[in-house]
Design a protein around this motif. Structure first.
Motif, mmCIF file in Angstrom:
data_model
loop_
_atom_site.group_PDB
_atom_site.id
_atom_site.type_symbol
_atom_site.label_atom_id
_atom_site.label_comp_id
_atom_site.label_asym_id
_atom_site.label_seq_id
_atom_site.Cartn_x
_atom_site.Cartn_y
_atom_site.Cartn_z
ATOM 1 N N THR A 39 -10.536 -25.546 23.543
ATOM 2 C CA THR A 39 -11.212 -24.509 22.763
ATOM 3 C C THR A 39 -12.399 -25.097 22.013
ATOM 4 O OG1 THR A 39 -9.130 -23.309 22.487
ATOM 5 C CG2 THR A 39 -10.904 -22.787 20.944
ATOM 6 N N ALA A 40 -12.227 -26.281 21.444
ATOM 7 C CA ALA A 40 -13.317 -26.948 20.720
ATOM 8 C C ALA A 40 -14.498 -27.228 21.638
ATOM 9 C CB ALA A 40 -12.809 -28.253 20.108
ATOM 10 N N ILE A 41 -14.224 -27.722 22.834
ATOM 11 C CA ILE A 41 -15.302 -28.027 23.780
ATOM 12 C C ILE A 41 -16.021 -26.746 24.205
ATOM 13 C CG2 ILE A 41 -15.849 -29.016 26.028
ATOM 14 C CD1 ILE A 41 -15.069 -31.024 23.823
ATOM 15 N N ALA A 42 -15.261 -25.658 24.379
ATOM 16 C CA ALA A 42 -15.886 -24.386 24.742
ATOM 17 C C ALA A 42 -16.796 -23.884 23.623
ATOM 18 C CB ALA A 42 -14.804 -23.347 25.060
ATOM 19 N N VAL A 43 -16.336 -23.970 22.361
ATOM 20 C CA VAL A 43 -17.162 -23.547 21.223
ATOM 21 C C VAL A 43 -18.399 -24.430 21.111
ATOM 22 C CG1 VAL A 43 -17.227 -23.369 18.694
ATOM 23 C CG2 VAL A 43 -15.234 -22.535 19.958
ATOM 24 N N GLN A 44 -18.213 -25.740 21.256
ATOM 25 C CA GLN A 44 -19.356 -26.650 21.197
ATOM 26 C C GLN A 44 -20.384 -26.323 22.270
ATOM 27 O OE1 GLN A 44 -18.381 -30.773 21.882
ATOM 28 N NE2 GLN A 44 -20.509 -31.267 22.386
ATOM 29 N N VAL A 81 -26.763 -22.809 13.253
ATOM 30 C CA VAL A 81 -25.608 -22.512 14.099
ATOM 31 C C VAL A 81 -24.313 -22.908 13.392
ATOM 32 C CG1 VAL A 81 -24.432 -23.115 16.239
ATOM 33 C CG2 VAL A 81 -26.876 -22.627 16.265
ATOM 34 N N ALA A 82 -24.303 -24.079 12.745
ATOM 35 C CA ALA A 82 -23.103 -24.527 12.046
ATOM 36 C C ALA A 82 -22.708 -23.554 10.937
ATOM 37 C CB ALA A 82 -23.326 -25.923 11.465
ATOM 38 N N CYS A 83 -23.686 -23.074 10.172
ATOM 39 C CA CYS A 83 -23.391 -22.105 9.103
ATOM 40 C C CYS A 83 -22.859 -20.797 9.691
ATOM 41 C CB CYS A 83 -24.648 -21.848 8.281
ATOM 42 S SG CYS A 83 -25.165 -23.253 7.269
ATOM 43 N N ALA A 84 -23.445 -20.357 10.807
ATOM 44 C CA ALA A 84 -23.006 -19.102 11.426
ATOM 45 C C ALA A 84 -21.561 -19.210 11.915
ATOM 46 C CB ALA A 84 -23.930 -18.752 12.587
ATOM 47 N N ILE A 85 -21.188 -20.379 12.472
ATOM 48 C CA ILE A 85 -19.813 -20.563 12.940
ATOM 49 C C ILE A 85 -18.838 -20.549 11.763
ATOM 50 C CG2 ILE A 85 -18.228 -22.252 13.959
ATOM 51 C CD1 ILE A 85 -20.403 -23.012 15.900
ATOM 52 N N ALA A 86 -19.223 -21.195 10.661
ATOM 53 C CA ALA A 86 -18.349 -21.215 9.480
ATOM 54 C C ALA A 86 -18.099 -19.802 8.961
ATOM 55 C CB ALA A 86 -18.969 -22.083 8.391
ATOM 56 N N VAL A 87 -19.153 -18.995 8.882
ATOM 57 C CA VAL A 87 -19.010 -17.611 8.414
ATOM 58 C C VAL A 87 -18.156 -16.812 9.397
ATOM 59 C CG1 VAL A 87 -20.249 -15.468 7.936
ATOM 60 C CG2 VAL A 87 -21.155 -17.645 7.099
ATOM 61 N N GLY A 88 -18.424 -16.975 10.698
ATOM 62 C CA GLY A 88 -17.660 -16.257 11.711
ATOM 63 C C GLY A 88 -16.188 -16.620 11.683
ATOM 64 N N ALA A 89 -15.878 -17.903 11.466
ATOM 65 C CA ALA A 89 -14.483 -18.334 11.412
ATOM 66 C C ALA A 89 -13.770 -17.724 10.210
ATOM 67 C CB ALA A 89 -14.414 -19.861 11.342
ATOM 68 N N ALA A 90 -14.452 -17.696 9.070
ATOM 69 C CA ALA A 90 -13.844 -17.095 7.876
ATOM 70 C C ALA A 90 -13.517 -15.623 8.113
ATOM 71 C CB ALA A 90 -14.787 -17.258 6.686
ATOM 72 N N LEU A 91 -14.438 -14.890 8.715
ATOM 73 C CA LEU A 91 -14.192 -13.476 9.001
ATOM 74 C C LEU A 91 -13.055 -13.298 10.003
ATOM 75 C CD1 LEU A 91 -17.892 -12.200 9.251
ATOM 76 C CD2 LEU A 91 -16.280 -11.846 7.358
ATOM 77 N N LEU A 105 -4.702 -24.831 13.726
ATOM 78 C CA LEU A 105 -5.224 -25.519 14.913
ATOM 79 C C LEU A 105 -6.583 -24.968 15.323
ATOM 80 C CD1 LEU A 105 -2.046 -25.988 17.152
ATOM 81 C CD2 LEU A 105 -3.374 -27.760 15.998
ATOM 82 N N ILE A 106 -6.781 -23.660 15.146
ATOM 83 C CA ILE A 106 -8.087 -23.076 15.457
ATOM 84 C C ILE A 106 -9.153 -23.637 14.521
ATOM 85 C CG2 ILE A 106 -9.433 -20.944 15.457
ATOM 86 C CD1 ILE A 106 -6.932 -19.489 16.412
ATOM 87 N N ALA A 107 -8.830 -23.755 13.226
ATOM 88 C CA ALA A 107 -9.784 -24.320 12.265
ATOM 89 C C ALA A 107 -10.132 -25.759 12.629
ATOM 90 C CB ALA A 107 -9.199 -24.243 10.859
ATOM 91 N N LEU A 108 -9.122 -26.540 13.011
ATOM 92 C CA LEU A 108 -9.384 -27.921 13.422
ATOM 93 C C LEU A 108 -10.206 -27.965 14.709
ATOM 94 C CD1 LEU A 108 -5.940 -29.570 12.633
ATOM 95 C CD2 LEU A 108 -8.148 -30.212 11.654
ATOM 96 N N ALA A 109 -9.963 -27.039 15.638
ATOM 97 C CA ALA A 109 -10.748 -26.986 16.874
ATOM 98 C C ALA A 109 -12.218 -26.729 16.560
ATOM 99 C CB ALA A 109 -10.206 -25.903 17.799
ATOM 100 N N LEU A 110 -12.493 -25.846 15.592
ATOM 101 C CA LEU A 110 -13.871 -25.568 15.197
ATOM 102 C C LEU A 110 -14.508 -26.790 14.535
ATOM 103 C CD1 LEU A 110 -13.514 -21.929 13.809
ATOM 104 C CD2 LEU A 110 -14.383 -22.648 16.040
ATOM 105 N N ALA A 111 -13.716 -27.526 13.748
ATOM 106 C CA ALA A 111 -14.230 -28.749 13.136
ATOM 107 C C ALA A 111 -14.562 -29.795 14.195
ATOM 108 C CB ALA A 111 -13.208 -29.301 12.144
ATOM 109 N N VAL A 112 -13.714 -29.904 15.216
ATOM 110 C CA VAL A 112 -13.999 -30.817 16.334
ATOM 111 C C VAL A 112 -15.282 -30.400 17.048
ATOM 112 C CG1 VAL A 112 -13.189 -31.619 18.592
ATOM 113 C CG2 VAL A 112 -11.597 -31.494 16.682
ATOM 114 N N ALA A 113 -15.467 -29.086 17.247
ATOM 115 C CA ALA A 113 -16.673 -28.587 17.917
ATOM 116 C C ALA A 113 -17.925 -28.987 17.146
ATOM 117 C CB ALA A 113 -16.598 -27.065 18.058
#
Length: 490
Positions: A39-44, A81-91, A105-113
């Motif tokens: 999932t992290a690689i796909a988001v990245q 892009v990083a700020c947009a992902i952070a906002v999107g994840a919170a929502l 695990l999803i939050a950690l996947a986004l951090a890995v991305a």
């Protein structure tokens, strides 16, 4: 050559680390880790990869001084892009939606991305400048930190979450050590340009879309396995796929990191015609290395499984990887041999269409497979999808009238591969172990190299002879006045 060797060793390290993590976590927890990491690689890929591609294609030592706005635009784009992902994840988390993975695990996947996206962006900047020492330093620091933090997280906690957290910290530490060395003195955030960002996205997004479609196939297959058969079956599928993909990428991407940059430099210095010739030569080299890598891996699978695959994965591993091998070969040829034809011409729509072919074929084949086939059925479907995609891309590439590899070279590669199989196949049924593995690798490499170098495929014999004459080569480099000639593999 330094970049090639460093990158190759980096992939081999990641390859070994993946096996260690699988052994420490076990099939079920490794299934969670593998799904989160995919999932992290796909988001990245979806959100950050256009920045890396823009740096690889357009950034250079000349652009660094002549076009400071390029670096500023790339940096600004990454931050947005990083700020947009952070906002999107919170929502997303506030919405209460549920997924196969936990919110943690999803939050950690986004951090890995984010961390991996920044690391890949920095290494792309270094590659584009042919800055070998800094590139090697980045890889070395990252690998040391990854072994300590990611490997340690898997060993001590036996937790997918702590393993992912260790990966984030190791990537962040590596990029922090290189930030000062990568600063462009002429670049300023105020030079960031929206039109330039649009131009970078117009080049990169079609490639990103295609890569994302390709990534979605194994990601979706893992999710299907998790839903139908549980995380243990997902872990079995994931280890076979990750092992095979990393093994082939150790060859393909290590070549690509040098060959594509040479093609870009050739296009910039000598024009489109010479760039097409270089791409044709690159295709031959990629085929000459990827085909025996796939074949050789299959030939030594019994020994590999006995020596390094965790006991809980044995049996499933060799059966699944054998079914995946055709797809892994096709994927390597798509990424490292055929796609550069369209990238160098900045005409990337066919790459998306070929990826869409794979996305249609994969679920169609899954539907045709017996329900009881489990991971094996999905492995066959995945391989068939990649084969269909490669065929489509080759057809599209024909319309661009590229410089294809010479039939004589292709014939020599196929002959060498066939002779290697004929010599080593009887050994495949012998008692697997370290002695068998070393004998197979040594004999196979000797047979294949003798035929390919004897036929001077893609001029590799001449290149090998040049490497054996360092004094003559250094005089030639001094006369030429540059250590980064487009026609040199260093």
């Amino acid at each position: 050559m330094t970049v090639f060797l460093a990158f190759f060793l980096n992939i081999v390290f990641n390859f070994a680390l993946g096996l260690y993590v699988a052994s420490a976590l076990g099939p079920e927890e490794y299934g969670r880790f593998a799904l989160a990491h995919a999932t992290a690689i796909a988001v990245q890929t979806a959100f950050f990869d256009w920045i890396r591609l823009g740096a690889t294609r357009f950034y250079s030592e000349r652009a660094r001084s002549a076009e400071p706005g390029l670096r500023a635009t790339l940096d600004f784009g990454f931050a947005v892009v990083a700020c947009a992902i952070a906002v999107g994840a919170a929502l997303l988390f506030l919405s209460g939606a549920r997924f196969p993975l936990s919110n943690g695990l999803i939050a950690l996947a986004l951090a890995v991305a984010f961390a991996n996206g920044l690391y890949d962006y920095y290494t792309a900047l270094v590659r584009a400048r042919f800055h070998d020492r800094l590139f090697t330093r980045l890889l070395l620091v990252k690998n040391v930190l990854t072994l300590a933090l990611m490997g340690g997280g898997a060993f001590y906690f036996q937790s997918a979450a702590m393993t992912l957290a260790g990966g984030v910290l190791s990537l962040a530490g590596s990029t922090a050590t290189a930030r000062a060395a990568l600063r462009d003195p002429l670049s300023d955030a105020r030079l960031a340009s929206l039109p330039q960002a649009r131009a970078l996205m117009a080049y990169g997004l079609p490639i990103v879309a295609a890569n994302l479609l390709y990534l979605s196939i194994p990601l979706a297959n893992r999710a299907i396995l998790a839903g139908l058969y549980g995380f243990s079956e997902t872990g079995q599928f994931s280890l076979a796929y990750d092992f095979g993909a990393k093994a082939i990428q150790a060859v393909g991407s290590a070549l690509d990191i040098v060959l594509f940059q040479i093609a870009v430099a050739t296009h910039e210095q000598r024009g489109a015609r010479e760039a097409r010739r270089q791409i044709g030569r690159n295709m031959t080299i990629v085929l000459a290395m990827v085909l025996p890598a796939c074949t050789g891996l299959w030939l030594v699978l019994p020994s590999v499984e006995r020596l390094i695959v965790p006991a809980e994965f044995r049996g499933h591993f060799s059966a699944l990887l054998t079914l995946m091998m055709t797809g892994l070969f096709c994927m390597a040829m798509i990424q490292y041999a055929i796609s550069p034809i369209f990238q160098i011409e900045k005409r990337t729509l066919p790459i998306i269409v070929a990826a869409l072919v794979a996305c249609v074929v994969d679920p169609a084949l899954i539907f045709l497979m017996p329900r009881a086939s489990g991971a094996a059925g999905l492995a066959v479907a995945q391989a068939g999808a990649m084969l269909a995609s490669l065929a489509a891309l080759v057809i599209f590439a024909g319309a661009a009238r590229p410089r294809w590899p010479r039939p004589r070279d292709v014939g020599a590669i196929i002959l060498a591969n066939a002779v290697m199989v004929g010599a080593l196949y009887p050994w495949r049924a012998a008692s697997p172990g370290l002695a068998s593995l070393l004998a197979q690798v040594g004999l196979g490499a000797a047979i294949y190299a003798a035929i390919v170098l004897g036929a001077n495929v893609a001029g590799m014999r001449a290149l090998a002879m040049e490497r054996l004459r360092p004094k003559d080569r250094s005089r030639l480099s001094a006369k030429d006045g540059s250590k980064t000639r487009p026609d040199a593999l260093s």
